[in-house]
Design a protein around this motif. Sequence first.
Motif, short mmCIF file in Angstrom:
data_model
loop_
_atom_site.label_atom_id
_atom_site.label_comp_id
_atom_site.label_asym_id
_atom_site.label_seq_id
_atom_site.Cartn_x
_atom_site.Cartn_y
_atom_site.Cartn_z
N ASP A 14 91.01 58.58 22.87
CA ASP A 14 91.40 58.23 21.50
C ASP A 14 92.70 58.94 21.14
O ASP A 14 92.87 60.12 21.47
CB ASP A 14 90.29 58.64 20.52
N LYS A 18 97.72 53.91 22.91
CA LYS A 18 97.60 52.65 23.66
C LYS A 18 98.13 51.45 22.88
O LYS A 18 98.86 50.63 23.44
CB LYS A 18 96.14 52.38 24.05
N GLU A 41 89.81 45.86 23.38
CA GLU A 41 88.35 45.99 23.29
C GLU A 41 87.98 47.34 22.67
O GLU A 41 88.61 48.34 23.01
CB GLU A 41 87.74 45.89 24.70
N PRO A 42 87.01 47.35 21.78
CA PRO A 42 86.29 46.20 21.28
C PRO A 42 87.08 45.50 20.18
O PRO A 42 87.80 46.16 19.44
CB PRO A 42 85.00 46.82 20.71
N ARG A 52 82.75 44.99 16.93
CA ARG A 52 83.45 46.26 16.71
C ARG A 52 82.98 46.96 15.43
O ARG A 52 82.77 48.16 15.41
CB ARG A 52 84.97 46.01 16.66
N LEU A 56 81.36 50.73 15.50
CA LEU A 56 82.10 51.90 15.01
C LEU A 56 81.66 52.38 13.63
O LEU A 56 81.98 53.49 13.23
CB LEU A 56 83.61 51.60 14.99
N GLU A 68 74.65 50.74 22.29
CA GLU A 68 76.11 50.85 22.16
C GLU A 68 76.80 50.28 23.40
O GLU A 68 77.72 49.45 23.31
CB GLU A 68 76.48 52.33 21.97
N TYR A 72 79.37 46.94 23.76
CA TYR A 72 80.71 46.95 24.37
C TYR A 72 80.77 45.90 25.49
O TYR A 72 81.78 45.21 25.65
CB TYR A 72 81.03 48.32 24.97
N ARG A 76 83.13 42.63 25.75
CA ARG A 76 83.99 42.43 26.94
C ARG A 76 83.75 41.04 27.55
O ARG A 76 84.70 40.37 27.96
CB ARG A 76 83.67 43.54 27.96
N ARG A 98 92.06 48.79 26.84
CA ARG A 98 90.70 49.14 27.26
C ARG A 98 90.03 48.00 28.02
O ARG A 98 90.20 46.82 27.71
CB ARG A 98 89.80 49.56 26.09
N SER A 102 86.89 52.10 30.34
CA SER A 102 86.46 52.75 29.09
C SER A 102 84.96 52.97 29.08
O SER A 102 84.48 54.03 28.67
CB SER A 102 86.84 51.91 27.86
N SER A 103 84.21 51.96 29.53
CA SER A 103 82.75 52.11 29.52
C SER A 103 82.30 53.16 30.54
O SER A 103 81.33 53.88 30.31
CB SER A 103 82.06 50.77 29.81
N TYR A 106 83.45 56.57 28.76
CA TYR A 106 82.79 56.95 27.51
C TYR A 106 81.25 56.89 27.62
O TYR A 106 80.57 57.82 27.24
CB TYR A 106 83.24 56.03 26.36
N GLN A 107 80.74 55.72 28.08
CA GLN A 107 79.28 55.60 28.12
C GLN A 107 78.71 56.24 29.39
O GLN A 107 77.66 56.87 29.36
CB GLN A 107 78.85 54.12 28.03
N ILE A 157 82.78 57.06 16.90
CA ILE A 157 83.04 57.60 18.23
C ILE A 157 84.01 58.78 18.14
O ILE A 157 83.82 59.81 18.78
CB ILE A 157 83.62 56.51 19.18
#
Length: 215
Positions: A14, A18, A41-42, A52, A56, A68, A72, A76, A98, A102-103, A106-107, A157
Amino acid sequence: MSERGIFITLEGPDGSGKSTQAGLLASRLEEEGRKVTRTFEPGGTGIGKRLREIILDHRSAGMCGVAEFLLYAADRAQDVHEVIVPALRAGRIVVAERFVDSSIAYQGYGLGMDIDEVKVVNRIATRGLVPDLTLLLDIDPALGVRRATDCHEADRIEQRRLDFHTTVRNAYLMLAAHEPERFRVIEAGGRCISEVHEEIYNAVKKFLVTHTRGD
Ligand code: TMP
């Protein structure tokens, strides 16, 4: 898949810039007469925008990690179906903020979900589509989160603890180290926008020269 276009993703923690850099890159490529499609994305599609908001929004505080993650992935799948694949089939350059990385960052690493499961679900969501080139905008997470929340209130997030964002950053760097062919790591912290843009543009130009005809 045998798309004729080029699929470029911008990834990063973040506040790494980007969106700004995707805009500058797309404009510069368009000035050269290339056909460019942007997405993110998202939220890159109408359905994605609604997803999104759900993901968020602070009202989603009770959302579990799996829910979550699947939202995402749904976003996607819609982006791939509605925007990315049609653009690639039309021979366009897709500049996406993204994607699957990203997944994973992050996830997978951030929230501790099983990395293989993250990859399997994303293979379904993307129909196996992999970016041709990924520009990783690297930034110290403390600076990134500060920058991201300078102009808006922290979303669900962004408000996660600094160690979450540090894990995400380290995961990105590890992914880049594992796939040096696909990734270019760009230092995005403490540099001016135009300097970062030049480095991104040069990396893309170099890629296009070696991967497309007539450049
Ligand atoms: P954005 O601010 O770059 O538009 O992204 C919104 C947030 O969503 C950001 O904190 C990163 C997060 N995110 C994930 O956690 N997993 C994902 O797969 C994607 C696409 C974004």
